[in-house]
Design a protein around this motif. Structure first.
Motif, PDB file in Angstrom:
ATOM      1  N   ASP A 244      56.164  10.240  46.705  1.00 44.48           N
ATOM      2  CA  ASP A 244      56.798  10.579  48.248  1.00 44.48           C
ATOM      3  C   ASP A 244      58.234  11.322  47.667  1.00 44.48           C
ATOM      4  OD1 ASP A 244      55.832   8.838  49.298  1.00 44.48           O
ATOM      5  OD2 ASP A 244      57.064   7.368  49.102  1.00 44.48           O
ATOM      6  N   HIS A 245      58.870  11.227  45.888  1.00 48.31           N
ATOM      7  CA  HIS A 245      59.679  12.246  45.117  1.00 48.31           C
ATOM      8  C   HIS A 245      58.971  13.340  44.784  1.00 48.31           C
ATOM      9  CE1 HIS A 245      62.404  13.462  42.406  1.00 48.31           C
ATOM     10  NE2 HIS A 245      61.526  14.253  41.696  1.00 48.31           N
ATOM     11  N   ARG A 246      58.327  13.853  45.170  1.00 45.65           N
ATOM     12  CA  ARG A 246      57.305  15.485  44.905  1.00 45.65           C
ATOM     13  C   ARG A 246      57.443  15.943  46.535  1.00 45.65           C
ATOM     14  NH1 ARG A 246      53.035  15.287  40.503  1.00 45.65           N
ATOM     15  NH2 ARG A 246      54.713  15.615  38.834  1.00 45.65           N
ATOM     16  N   ARG A 247      56.802  14.651  47.303  1.00 44.07           N
ATOM     17  CA  ARG A 247      56.567  15.379  49.131  1.00 44.07           C
ATOM     18  C   ARG A 247      57.325  16.566  49.699  1.00 44.07           C
ATOM     19  NH1 ARG A 247      53.396  12.384  53.666  1.00 44.07           N
ATOM     20  NH2 ARG A 247      52.577  14.445  54.843  1.00 44.07           N
ATOM     21  N   PRO A 248      59.122  16.649  49.287  1.00 41.93           N
ATOM     22  CA  PRO A 248      59.861  17.439  49.743  1.00 41.93           C
ATOM     23  C   PRO A 248      60.090  18.750  49.492  1.00 41.93           C
ATOM     24  CG  PRO A 248      60.815  14.909  49.376  1.00 41.93           C
ATOM     25  CD  PRO A 248      59.447  15.253  49.248  1.00 41.93           C
ATOM     26  N   ARG A 249      59.638  17.944  47.931  1.00 41.82           N
ATOM     27  CA  ARG A 249      59.823  19.310  46.876  1.00 41.82           C
ATOM     28  C   ARG A 249      58.978  20.499  47.496  1.00 41.82           C
ATOM     29  NH1 ARG A 249      63.972  17.800  42.789  1.00 41.82           N
ATOM     30  NH2 ARG A 249      62.613  19.480  41.428  1.00 41.82           N
ATOM     31  N   TYR A 250      57.655  20.260  47.674  1.00 39.95           N
ATOM     32  CA  TYR A 250      56.546  20.995  47.876  1.00 39.95           C
ATOM     33  C   TYR A 250      56.706  21.511  49.361  1.00 39.95           C
ATOM     34  CZ  TYR A 250      53.334  18.131  44.445  1.00 39.95           C
ATOM     35  OH  TYR A 250      52.938  18.046  43.119  1.00 39.95           O
ATOM     36  N   ARG A 251      57.391  21.149  50.131  1.00 44.53           N
ATOM     37  CA  ARG A 251      57.904  21.612  51.531  1.00 44.53           C
ATOM     38  C   ARG A 251      58.421  22.733  51.183  1.00 44.53           C
ATOM     39  NH1 ARG A 251      58.346  16.916  53.859  1.00 44.53           N
ATOM     40  NH2 ARG A 251      56.272  17.390  54.680  1.00 44.53           N
ATOM     41  N   ALA A 252      59.744  22.116  50.506  1.00 43.85           N
ATOM     42  CA  ALA A 252      60.545  23.277  50.267  1.00 43.85           C
ATOM     43  C   ALA A 252      59.543  24.437  49.569  1.00 43.85           C
ATOM     44  CB  ALA A 252      61.833  22.689  49.474  1.00 43.85           C
ATOM     45  N   MET A 253      58.890  23.630  48.431  1.00 48.26           N
ATOM     46  CA  MET A 253      58.621  25.706  47.351  1.00 48.26           C
ATOM     47  C   MET A 253      57.356  26.195  48.789  1.00 48.26           C
ATOM     48  SD  MET A 253      57.290  24.104  44.425  1.00 48.26           S
ATOM     49  CE  MET A 253      55.543  25.619  43.936  1.00 48.26           C
ATOM     50  N   ALA A 254      57.610  25.689  49.915  1.00 48.07           N
ATOM     51  CA  ALA A 254      56.277  26.498  51.297  1.00 48.07           C
ATOM     52  C   ALA A 254      57.053  27.541  52.033  1.00 48.07           C
ATOM     53  CB  ALA A 254      55.520  25.438  51.800  1.00 48.07           C
ATOM     54  N   ASP A 255      58.056  27.185  51.924  1.00 49.91           N
ATOM     55  CA  ASP A 255      59.345  28.103  52.216  1.00 49.91           C
ATOM     56  C   ASP A 255      59.180  29.605  51.703  1.00 49.91           C
ATOM     57  OD1 ASP A 255      60.188  26.670  54.351  1.00 49.91           O
ATOM     58  OD2 ASP A 255      61.835  26.153  53.377  1.00 49.91           O
ATOM     59  N   TRP A 256      58.383  29.640  50.765  1.00 52.39           N
ATOM     60  CA  TRP A 256      58.043  30.554  49.742  1.00 52.39           C
ATOM     61  C   TRP A 256      56.872  31.364  49.747  1.00 52.39           C
ATOM     62  CZ3 TRP A 256      61.756  32.399  45.842  1.00 52.39           C
ATOM     63  CH2 TRP A 256      63.407  31.937  45.742  1.00 52.39           C
TER      64      TRP A 256
END
Length: 287
Positions: A244-256
């Motif tokens: 759950d900690h990583r999921r929003p971080r991955y999502r933010a990376m997907a903007d790249w």
């Protein structure tokens, strides 16, 4: 992004992608398939970490254990034997074993201070291995004649970059050279990953502040001293929170870059299927 459209992707004779997301959703499956069936160069960040940047730590840890055995100690001191790990793309156990699990030494745990030291070593190694990607793209082409390149990143990539920072040094280098592709899982995939992890907890890398928070929460909830923690129980306790900690971080990376789903990845059977999947994801991104 290095590809502005599906047409750009399909017409490129030297495709370059970086796959990221939680372990178990298809990064290594795709990387192996592209390498074995379509002749892509496969750059594994975890393998690079374990061989180039943490190989000496891993070997020294094995030697330290061997020094407790009189026969092996004598042979080591006389340079009669060498102890090295046999790490491979398919077997990263020497790296994960070195990272270890924090808790009771009698249960195979590592003292928490030592565990944190190894986490810091992994953090620096992962940053360096990711920055090495650009050099390996050129090396793969100039030395070995590979045009197509896939970077199989570790699940913890989101912990060593800051996607909210447009000047993040690692993401700037990666996005300049490769198409970043997030493999997104569903809640059902999350539950399946947790169930699999519960059966066989494995060492993980954690962002330092997150690790401290989960560690102290576990100690408080279980009313335990650090040296009484069951290592596997702690890993199980923290794994769902880690996802759950990583999921929003991955999502933010997907903007790249772009996003594909784990279900879409599961249907890929060939390089042609992969090309079509990336083209579809680029169309979704640009429309």
């Amino acid at each position: 992004m290095i590809y502005q459209s599906s047409q750009d992707w399909m017409q490129d004779s030297a495709k370059k992608v970086l796959l990221f997301g939680m372990s178990g959703l298809g990064k290594t499956y795709l990387s192996n398939m592209l390498r074995d069936e379509a002749g892509w160069f496969h750059y594994s960040v975890d393998y690079r970490i374990g061989t180039r940047y943490m190989g000496e730590y891993i070997a020294d840890n094995l030697k330290r254990a061997a020094m407790d055995v009189p026969l092996l100690r004598e042979l080591l001191l006389s340079d009669s034997i060498h102890i090295l790990s046999n790490i491979s793309f398919e077997n990263l156990a020497p790296l994960s074993t070195y990272l270890g699990k924090p808790g009771d030494p009698a249960l195979g745990g590592v003292k928490f201070d030592e565990y944190c030291l190894r986490q810091r070593q992994h953090q620096e190694a992962e940053k360096a291995a990711l920055l090495d990607t650009e050099r390996f793209i050129h090396r793969a082409r100039d030395l070995y004649g590979y045009n197509n390149f896939v970077c199989d990143s570790g699940g913890s990539i989101c912990e060593v970059v800051d996607p909210a920072n447009p000047d993040d040094p690692i993401l700037k280098v990666l996005s300049r050279n490769l198409l970043l592709v997030w493999i997104e899982g569903t809640d059902a995939h999350r539950d399946a990953l947790i169930a699999r992890f519960d059966r066989a907890p494995k060492p993980m890398y954690y962002q330092p502040d997150f690790l401290l928070r989960v560690w102290h929460d576990h100690l408080a909830e279980q009313n335990l001293a650090e040296d009484r923690v069951n290592p596997d129980a702690f890993l199980r306790y923290g794994f769902a929170r880690l996802l759950d900690h990583r999921r929003p971080r991955y999502r933010a990376m997907a903007d790249w870059g772009i996003t594909v789903t784990a279900d879409e990845v599961a249907s890929v059977r060939s390089a042609a299927d992969f090309d079509a999947l990336i083209a579809t994801a680029l169309d979704r991104k640009t429309t």
